[in-house]
Design a protein around this motif. Structure first.
Motif, mmCIF file in Angstrom:
data_model
loop_
_atom_site.group_PDB
_atom_site.id
_atom_site.type_symbol
_atom_site.label_atom_id
_atom_site.label_comp_id
_atom_site.label_asym_id
_atom_site.label_seq_id
_atom_site.Cartn_x
_atom_site.Cartn_y
_atom_site.Cartn_z
ATOM 1 N N LEU A 32 -4.434 -18.322 -9.407
ATOM 2 C CA LEU A 32 -4.206 -17.983 -7.996
ATOM 3 C C LEU A 32 -3.641 -16.570 -7.857
ATOM 4 O O LEU A 32 -4.132 -15.760 -7.073
ATOM 5 N N LEU A 33 -2.633 -16.311 -8.648
ATOM 6 C CA LEU A 33 -1.969 -15.019 -8.559
ATOM 7 C C LEU A 33 -2.928 -13.896 -8.965
ATOM 8 O O LEU A 33 -3.004 -12.848 -8.324
ATOM 9 N N GLY A 34 -3.678 -14.175 -10.037
ATOM 10 C CA GLY A 34 -4.625 -13.170 -10.527
ATOM 11 C C GLY A 34 -5.684 -12.859 -9.499
ATOM 12 O O GLY A 34 -6.085 -11.709 -9.305
ATOM 13 N N ALA A 35 -6.155 -13.916 -8.794
ATOM 14 C CA ALA A 35 -7.200 -13.705 -7.800
ATOM 15 C C ALA A 35 -6.674 -12.923 -6.602
ATOM 16 O O ALA A 35 -7.376 -12.091 -6.030
ATOM 17 N N ALA A 36 -5.398 -13.200 -6.245
ATOM 18 C CA ALA A 36 -4.857 -12.561 -5.050
ATOM 19 C C ALA A 36 -4.463 -11.115 -5.300
ATOM 20 O O ALA A 36 -4.549 -10.271 -4.401
ATOM 21 N N ALA A 37 -4.030 -10.821 -6.526
ATOM 22 C CA ALA A 37 -3.503 -9.486 -6.805
ATOM 23 C C ALA A 37 -4.622 -8.480 -7.009
ATOM 24 O O ALA A 37 -5.741 -8.845 -7.388
ATOM 25 N N GLY A 38 -4.329 -7.218 -6.752
ATOM 26 C CA GLY A 38 -5.275 -6.163 -7.049
ATOM 27 C C GLY A 38 -5.327 -5.906 -8.546
ATOM 28 O O GLY A 38 -4.430 -6.319 -9.288
ATOM 29 N N ALA A 39 -6.373 -5.213 -8.955
ATOM 30 C CA ALA A 39 -6.544 -4.979 -10.388
ATOM 31 C C ALA A 39 -5.356 -4.199 -10.964
ATOM 32 O O ALA A 39 -4.914 -4.455 -12.091
ATOM 33 N N ALA A 40 -4.801 -3.274 -10.161
ATOM 34 C CA ALA A 40 -3.739 -2.404 -10.659
ATOM 35 C C ALA A 40 -2.478 -3.199 -10.999
ATOM 36 O O ALA A 40 -1.768 -2.875 -11.958
ATOM 37 N N ASP A 41 -2.205 -4.224 -10.200
ATOM 38 C CA ASP A 41 -0.954 -4.950 -10.366
ATOM 39 C C ASP A 41 -1.072 -6.212 -11.191
ATOM 40 O O ASP A 41 -0.060 -6.791 -11.576
ATOM 41 N N ARG A 42 -2.315 -6.672 -11.414
ATOM 42 C CA ARG A 42 -2.483 -8.021 -11.921
ATOM 43 C C ARG A 42 -1.699 -8.263 -13.207
ATOM 44 O O ARG A 42 -0.944 -9.230 -13.313
ATOM 45 N N ALA A 43 -1.856 -7.345 -14.170
ATOM 46 C CA ALA A 43 -1.254 -7.586 -15.489
ATOM 47 C C ALA A 43 0.277 -7.649 -15.408
ATOM 48 O O ALA A 43 0.904 -8.596 -15.898
ATOM 49 N N SER A 44 0.867 -6.663 -14.730
ATOM 50 C CA SER A 44 2.329 -6.647 -14.722
ATOM 51 C C SER A 44 2.885 -7.768 -13.855
ATOM 52 O O SER A 44 3.920 -8.349 -14.161
ATOM 53 N N LEU A 45 2.169 -8.108 -12.814
ATOM 54 C CA LEU A 45 2.596 -9.213 -11.955
ATOM 55 C C LEU A 45 2.672 -10.506 -12.760
ATOM 56 O O LEU A 45 3.665 -11.237 -12.730
ATOM 57 N N LEU A 46 1.610 -10.758 -13.510
ATOM 58 C CA LEU A 46 1.571 -11.975 -14.316
ATOM 59 C C LEU A 46 2.659 -11.941 -15.389
ATOM 60 O O LEU A 46 3.330 -12.943 -15.651
ATOM 61 N N ALA A 47 2.825 -10.787 -15.973
ATOM 62 C CA ALA A 47 3.839 -10.676 -17.021
ATOM 63 C C ALA A 47 5.239 -10.915 -16.451
ATOM 64 O O ALA A 47 6.067 -11.613 -17.053
#
Lengths: 109, 923
Positions: free
Chosen positions: B12-27
């Protein structure tokens, strides 16, 4: 000063958290700082969205930190106030404090 | 140990986030979740992170939308982007191979177009509601098509007498309007007060005054009928159909208010019905003029039905008030009908016992009265089945073509796989190519469908002057075509996508694309066998249907077809006073015989194979008067049997002796003689019409026997029929002159002519006009045309089945050609080696042909039993040929084998002409 430079409430929290955390300001730490100080359990997504908006306004900038010194440690996306950000924060907080001067919340009777 | 962040939350989070933020958001989320897991346990961490993820969706998406960033980078976006690039690639690839693309699109256009054409017809004939407001509110009383005039107690009431209609009107106030209308259309003679103006004929229907109010139609010009127009003393009025208005009166607005004559009675045209309204029943030659019921006795004085309480000739349709459950009306209507029958009809004891069985069924009538629908629906279903088979064959064919193409592209695929392309992406790309093809094919198919549907309509309504439906596609048809295209693409795209993406990089990249393993080759062989089998089924069906049509048309009808012509009299004939008839009838024969080319002239109530029939209860010598005997009958002029070519077996035909006042005579056909007299001689015996209460006077003496001839049903044996002369009527006991019923007015004119000159019809018309202005004839048909008109549906099915069979055969040949050519190309080196070590060219040719024919035999082995099963299912529509006719089956196999051999011969000869030296050099 343009209207767009005024900070929203949550933006103000995020900026204040940034200012307090200094070099350690990254997503989850900001969330934790807000949660601990205000008791508001913000969503991590809201923090990121706000940071992105502030960055677009030129108030914050980010840099990737060096990888953490543990196995599989990662680089964090660390945020920092820009000079414009410092000015905007000062402006917003002083407006707020001027508005609050002499005001007391009513007691519930 | 379970992860601290559930997969769902990550996704869910990965789909909602932009590519730029996805990795650090998940981390970040992982980090905090890990801390929580340490403090409070994994379950708490999972709960927390799921809640976090869900609450993060809105701000993230909102931020991205506000920032004007596209949702690029999200999973859905990636798929969409991939799809777009796949589409671009597919388009480019298909352009690069125009021949291949053209074949595919043409195949699909035929397959999808054929299906859509048949569906167009189903849509128009079966599904389309009447062009009236809120058609769902319309309900019909009665569910059978007992056209056109019935007496007695039918059991299930669908036809109603006028008296019964009036009785029911009072019974069911739940209908805002309940209208009555004539079950069939009748021809009416339309003239102008000016005596020299020509008389035209129109198809007419008598309707109750509230007919248009019930349908809630608005006039195109003038006004429509109202209840007041239907009062017994109201002036005669009529409403024209829009079609008749534009065709016959060129849309002149001044027709409204004009006085015309209908069967000689002056009537005012008060308005024009809306465009596209052809009456409540879908039929060829629909009603062109609607006349209030109250005019019926004046317009057809010889066959008055309005006051006949026991003659049922009206259908009833009503508009139900919203919210009323139609099933609650049924018992009340049934009770009303029974009560009416007991109070009104003269009933025998037997009739009284049947009263409890009399009932009314209420059915939805939003699509109108369904006589044609019921008649053609089985044929349409059959056609849809045939068309569907063609589409499946087309799918198999395309799958094969694409598989071969996939093999040719194996090296390219292998390179992509080696470079890290996921197999799913490669499969998707193959699939998208298939879909692009099928959509293009579907678009081309719409054109085929439109042309096809128009052709089918013309065939279905052959001989009709007005076709009440058109072939333009409705939204339903468009939806069908789109669904068919996508489904087709998915069907034939699956196998190529699967096998295309399965290519092994190492296998494919070595040795310049030559390989021993040919994945999917078994699938291709299976698909080809399937194609051959289904083609065989279609060809066999086409053969059976064609044979059946030939049998139907070339059967011995019992009369002569060559050199015979028929025409229908306009109904104004029935307005000639009875005392003038003997002279008029004599001069019709006398004057027409003088027309150039004419050999014989006769007239009758019904002509052979006109499709009409009149059956009556009769009483015959040698039978108990109480016995219920039924026979068909006809009235004929002198020389009738000669003119139609019906052989006289014994005795004499009806001739000039048989006039009013001379002894009453009848001529019977062989079936009649056999049915009622068995082995005894009918000549000299007597017969007559039965009376309503049984018994009856046997007033006619049988003077001759003629051969059996068919009048109505080409598939059934000729009916037992007796023929009476015109104008002979038994004298009633009180001695007054007998009244002439409508049977004394001929409806058909028969001509035997050597060779009809071009002016034939005009000559006949002017002679008839010379006798009396009220004698007019409609179109002059050859007997051939009259007979052929009965086989419209059979011809339509046979022609389409042949067309579908031909397409199937072509596709099977293409498939076999393609597979053989592919095999030869792959085995070029092997064949070269074989030839280098001494194999002869004829041996190579034989080898290749043998493998193609083995393929064919496999298909035939599957197809032959299937064809026999299909033939068994067809048997109900076949005439004079069994469903497993060996000649037809053998012919189908032979046709398939011949075509297939021709298709395989081309690549086989190419194989035989391989030059061993150059073949070995292709490295």
């Amino acid at each position: 000063m343009a209207k767009g430079d005024l900070l929203g409430e949550f933006e103000l929290y995020v900026m204040l958290a940034l200012a307090r955390l200094g070099a350690d300001a990254y997503g989850i730490a900001i969330r934790r700082e807000i949660a601990e100080r205000t008791g508001r359990d913000a969503a991590i997504g809201a923090v990121y969205a706000t940071l992105a908006r502030l960055e677009a306004k030129g108030f914050v900038r980010h840099a990737l930190s060096a990888p953490q010194p543990v196995q599989g440690g990662r680089a964090r996306k660390c945020f920092d106030l820009t000079a414009a950000g410092e000015r905007a924060l000062a402006q917003s907080t002083s407006m707020l404090s001027r508005m609050m001067r002499g005001w007391r919340p009513r007691r519930a009777e | 140990m379970a992860r601290a962040v559930p997969l769902l939350a990550r996704w869910l989070l990965g789909a909602a986030a932009g590519a730029a933020d996805r990795a650090s958001l998940l981390a970040d989320l992982e980090e905090e979740a890990a801390a929580i897991a340490w403090d409070r346990g994994v379950a708490a961490a999972r709960r927390w992170s799921t809640r976090q993820a869900i609450r993060s969706i809105a701000p993230l998406v909102a931020a991205r939308a506000a920032a004007g960033l596209s949702i690029s980078g999200s999973t859905t976006m990636q798929i969409w982007r991939g799809l777009r690039s796949d589409l671009r690639l597919a388009r480019r690839r298909l352009w690069q191979a125009p021949g291949f693309t053209a074949i595919c699109v043409a195949t699909l256009a035929l397959g999808i177009g054929g299906n859509t054409a048949v569906f167009t017809l189903i849509d128009r004939v079966v599904l389309q509601p009447l062009p009236v407001p809120r058609p769902a509110e319309l309900y019909r009383l009665g569910d059978t098509d007992d056209c056109c005039v019935n007496g007695g107690l039918p059991g299930s009431f669908s036809l109603f007498s006028y008296d019964l209609y009036r009785h029911l009107l009072a019974t069911v106030p739940e209908f805002t309007q309940l209208a009555a209308f004539q079950a069939n259309v009748r021809t009416v003679s339309l003239g102008y007060p000016d005596p020299d103006a020509p008389v035209e004929t129109l198809e007419s229907a008598f309707v109750s005054g509230n007919y248009f109010q019930m349908l809630e139609l608005a006039p195109a010009a003038g006004r429509l009928l109202q209840t007041a127009d239907d009062a017994p003393d109201a002036p005669a009025v009529a409403v024209l159909s829009h079609h008749a208005w534009t065709e016959r009166f060129s849309g002149r607005p001044d027709i409204v208010g004009k006085t015309v004559t209908l069967n000689g009675i002056a009537a005012t045209v008060i308005g024009v019905a809306p465009r596209g309204f052809y009456g409540e029943t879908l039929r060829p030659n629909p009603a062109e003029i609607w006349i209030p019921l109250s005019n019926e006795p004046r317009l057809q004085p010889a066959a008055r039905l309005l006051e006949a309480k026991g003659s049922h000739w009206l259908y009833l349709i009503g508009r139900l008030r919203p919210g009323v459950d139609p099933s609650t009306l049924q018992p009340r209507l049934t009770a009303a009908v029974q009560q009416w029958a007991l109070a009104t009809l003269t009933l025998s004891d037997d009739d009284r016992r049947q009263i409890p069985q009399q009932h009314v069924t209420i059915v939805p009538a939003g699509t109108g009265v369904s006589s044609m629908r019921d008649a053609v629906l089985p044929s349409l279903r059959l056609l849809q089945l045939l068309a569907g088979t063609v589409l499946i064959i087309a799918c198999a064919n395309l799958a094969n073509l694409l598989l071969v193409r996939g093999v040719a592209r194996r090296t390219e695929t292998a390179v992509r796989v080696a470079l890290g392309a996921p197999r799913a992406r490669i499969a998707a790309q193959f699939f998208v190519e298939s879909l692009a093809l099928s959509v293009a094919g579907g678009a081309a198919g719409m054109l085929v469908a439109f042309l096809g549907a128009r052709a089918i309509l013309t065939l279905t309504f052959r001989g009709a002057t007005t076709i009440p439906i058109d072939a333009s596609p409705s939204p339903r048809v468009l939806g069908f075509a789109i669904a068919a295209s996508l489904l087709t693409g998915a069907m034939f795209g699956m196998a190529p996508a699967w096998f295309g993406s399965r290519s092994d990089p190492i296998d494919a990249m070595r040795a310049g694309g030559r390989t021993s393993s040919d994945r999917g080759s078994r699938v291709r062989r299976f698909l080809l066998a399937l194609q051959v089998a289904m083609s065989l089924v279609l060809i066999a069906c086409a053969g059976l249907l064609g044979r059946s049509l030939v049998n139907l048309q070339s059967q011995d009808f019992g009369f002569r077809i060559e050199g015979r012509y028929v025409a229908a009299f306009a109904p104004s004939l029935a307005t000639i006073p009875a005392d003038q008839l003997p002279g008029v009838y004599a001069s019709i024969q006398e004057r027409l015989r003088a027309v150039e080319g004419v050999r014989n002239v006769a007239f009758s109530l019904y002509s052979p194979m006109s499709g009409d029939n009149w059956s009556s209860v009769i009483t015959v010598d040698g039978h108990d008067p109480a016995e219920r005997l039924i026979a068909s009958w006809n009235r004929v002029s002198p020389r009738y049997f000669e003119t139609t070519g019906t052989p006289l077996i014994r005795g004499r035909a009806i001739d000039e002796r048989d006039r009013p006042g001379t002894p009453l005579v009848a001529v019977v056909n062989q079936s009649f003689a056999r049915k009622f007299f068995g082995d005894t001689d009918p000549i000299g015996r007597r017969m007559g019409f039965a009376l309503a209460r049984g018994g009856g006077n046997r007033v006619f003496e049988i003077v001759g026997i003629v051969g059996d001839a068919k009048y109505q049903d080409a598939r059934a044996a000729a009916y037992a029929t007796f023929f009476l002369p015109f104008l002979q009527e038994p004298r009633p006991p009180d001695g007054v002159a007998p009244k002439l019923g409508r049977s004394h007015y001929p409806q058909a004119l028969e001509i035997e002519a050597a060779a009809a000159p071009a002016s034939f019809a005009a000559d006949l018309r002017s002679e008839l006009r010379g006798i009396d202005r009220r004698i007019a004839i409609r179109r002059v048909l050859t007997m051939q045309e009259q007979v052929a008109g009965h086989f419209n549906t059979d011809r339509l099915i046979a022609r389409l089945a042949t067309a579908f069979g031909a397409v199937a055969l072509l596709l099977a040949c293409l498939g076999l050609y393609g597979l053989t050519a592919h095999t030869v190309a792959r085995r070029t080196r092997e064949i070269g080696i074989r030839m280098a070590v001494g194999a002869s060219r004829s041996k190579v040719l034989a080898t290749v042909l043998r493998s193609a024919l083995a393929q064919l035999s496999l298909g035939v082995a599957i197809g032959l039993p299937a064809a026999i099963v299909a033939g068994r299912l067809l048997e109900s529509v076949l005439f004079g040929v069994s469903g497993h006719d060996p000649a037809v089956l053998a012919g189908a196999v032979a046709a398939l084998a011949a075509a297939a051999t021709a298709a395989a011969l081309l690549p086989a000869r190419r194989a035989a002409s391989i030059d061993p030296v150059s073949a070995l050099r292709t490295e």
